[in-house]
Scaffold this active site. Sequence first.
Site, PDB file in Angstrom:
ATOM      1  N   THR A  93       0.980  -1.500  -0.182  1.00  0.00           N
ATOM      2  CA  THR A  93       0.130   0.011   0.310  1.00  0.00           C
ATOM      3  C   THR A  93       0.873   1.110  -0.385  1.00  0.00           C
ATOM      4  O   THR A  93       0.299   2.116  -0.822  1.00  0.00           O
ATOM      5  CB  THR A  93      -1.197   0.130   1.318  1.00  0.00           C
ATOM      6  N   TYR A 119       8.352  -7.443  -7.478  1.00  0.00           N
ATOM      7  CA  TYR A 119       8.320  -6.531  -7.115  1.00  0.00           C
ATOM      8  C   TYR A 119       7.368  -4.793  -8.176  1.00  0.00           C
ATOM      9  O   TYR A 119       6.577  -4.223  -7.737  1.00  0.00           O
ATOM     10  CB  TYR A 119       8.916  -6.035  -5.759  1.00  0.00           C
ATOM     11  N   ASP A 124       9.602   1.456   4.970  1.00  0.00           N
ATOM     12  CA  ASP A 124      10.482   0.425   5.558  1.00  0.00           C
ATOM     13  C   ASP A 124      11.584   1.546   6.215  1.00  0.00           C
ATOM     14  O   ASP A 124      12.527   1.375   7.375  1.00  0.00           O
ATOM     15  CB  ASP A 124      11.417  -1.026   4.706  1.00  0.00           C
ATOM     16  N   ALA A 137      14.886 -11.341   4.038  1.00  0.00           N
ATOM     17  CA  ALA A 137      14.020 -12.290   5.057  1.00  0.00           C
ATOM     18  C   ALA A 137      12.697 -11.384   4.885  1.00  0.00           C
ATOM     19  O   ALA A 137      11.316 -11.707   5.550  1.00  0.00           O
ATOM     20  CB  ALA A 137      13.875 -12.689   6.607  1.00  0.00           C
ATOM     21  N   GLY A 138      12.678  -9.761   4.428  1.00  0.00           N
ATOM     22  CA  GLY A 138      11.768  -9.436   4.340  1.00  0.00           C
ATOM     23  C   GLY A 138      11.394  -8.540   5.525  1.00  0.00           C
ATOM     24  O   GLY A 138       9.867  -7.777   6.090  1.00  0.00           O
TER      25      GLY A 138
HETATM   26  C1  GLA Z   1       9.429  -3.674   0.802  1.00  0.00           C
HETATM   27  C2  GLA Z   1       8.934  -2.694   0.596  1.00  0.00           C
HETATM   28  C3  GLA Z   1       8.447  -1.493   1.376  1.00  0.00           C
HETATM   29  C4  GLA Z   1       6.591  -2.527   0.716  1.00  0.00           C
HETATM   30  C5  GLA Z   1       7.126  -3.593   1.485  1.00  0.00           C
HETATM   31  C6  GLA Z   1       5.357  -3.698   0.467  1.00  0.00           C
HETATM   32  O1  GLA Z   1       9.515  -4.099   1.601  1.00  0.00           O
HETATM   33  O2  GLA Z   1      10.286  -1.784   0.678  1.00  0.00           O
HETATM   34  O3  GLA Z   1       8.348  -0.366   0.513  1.00  0.00           O
HETATM   35  O4  GLA Z   1       6.642  -1.601  -1.108  1.00  0.00           O
HETATM   36  O5  GLA Z   1       8.163  -4.233   0.273  1.00  0.00           O
HETATM   37  O6  GLA Z   1       4.534  -3.473   1.945  1.00  0.00           O
END
Ligand code: GLA
Length: 390
Positions: free
Chosen positions: A46, A232, A183, A134-135
């Site tokens: 989002t 992405y 982030d 790992a996100g």
């Molecule tokens: C990654 C991107 C963020 C966001 C998320 C999905 O972490 O760096 O900016 O778009 O994916 O919410």
Amino acid sequence: MSFPVSDQQGYEQQVLVKILFEQQFKRSASLVCHAPGRVNIIGDHTDYNDGFVLPAAINYGTTIAASKREDLIVKVYAHDCEQQINEFSLDDITFDEEMMWSNYVKGTLQALMKKHPSIKGANLAVTGNVPQGAGLSSSASFEIAILKAFSQLYQLELTGIDAALIGQQAENDFVGCNCGIMDQLISAMGQQGHAMLLDCKSLSFEDAPIPDDLTLFIINSNVKRGLVDSEYNLRREQCEAVAKYFGKSALREVTLAQLNFAKEQLEPELFKRARHVITENTRAVNALNALKNNDMVTISAAMKASHLSLRDDFEVTTKEMDGLVNMIDNVLGEKGGVRMTGGGFGGCVVALVPLELVAQVESVVNNNYENKFGLKPSIYHCTATQGAFR
Ligand code: GLA
């Protein structure tokens, strides 16, 4: 494997990084700073649609020991990237195809110099404990830690919002990931013990306390992901295409009713992508209110719906993440919430777990995940920590 919560970890990282600096540069560092990684409780994909997100900064992050230099050289020792050393000059910044990690430093400093052109070089030793790929935003925490180090070394006027925008610019213009602002902003401005509802259009935010009786669990599926090489950027393009169809600057400006009305005119895949974003915005705002009222039933439903939407409409989950979410959801019911977190395509799931179900969630994951998917899960018990610029 399970990793306990402990402030000790942060302290140990600080001690380690000072020693590493001394070994590399044969003198003491003039400062040590830290920036956290993050987990997103709800509101994924989002942020780059000007929407809402609800992340928290976590007690895993990047720690840097630093000293100024008189010349323009930046020399970086990266302890966790095979102990590599990268050296470059601020007046000759080029993309490094081999030491990919160094591009986060280079991109960040190139973007910083647009605002503060007179900075000079530095010696840096870096260590971190955010699992990479790992996100959990190991890269954003790296960028924000670099910015914190330079802002202190050169006493720059830099707010947390400035730092977040610079970190995002490094990703977008130098590294090649068209990420949003979430982030970097939570790494800079997170509040201890709180999640943050961030409006990614105005960049205004509101903190909401995470109730004491909930544990913030992160379970890594250990399916490795890479945002730059992933789909992405394609997802972002698809969202922008739908916004453009409606003559709007971002999907934030499109309502669900408008989208449904145009269903027959849109390619089915684009319709689904947009439906995820628009409904996810509502879920993030509802979850904030529910968190403030300690209304677990609503949070639980919102997290469940978010995962299904990311699975079916946005198509960024994997069978391993879906499997983890299912097994944890069966334990939690309406007493907690669980969903994938971050960009997807592998990585982690996040769970809000009441204290009385912590042991049961751990055992269900440890007893079933590896058997089913042939991968060992990693469980992190997290706490929400303070951002580097807060
Ligand atoms: C990654 C991107 C963020 C966001 C998320 C999905 O972490 O760096 O900016 O778009 O994916 O919410």
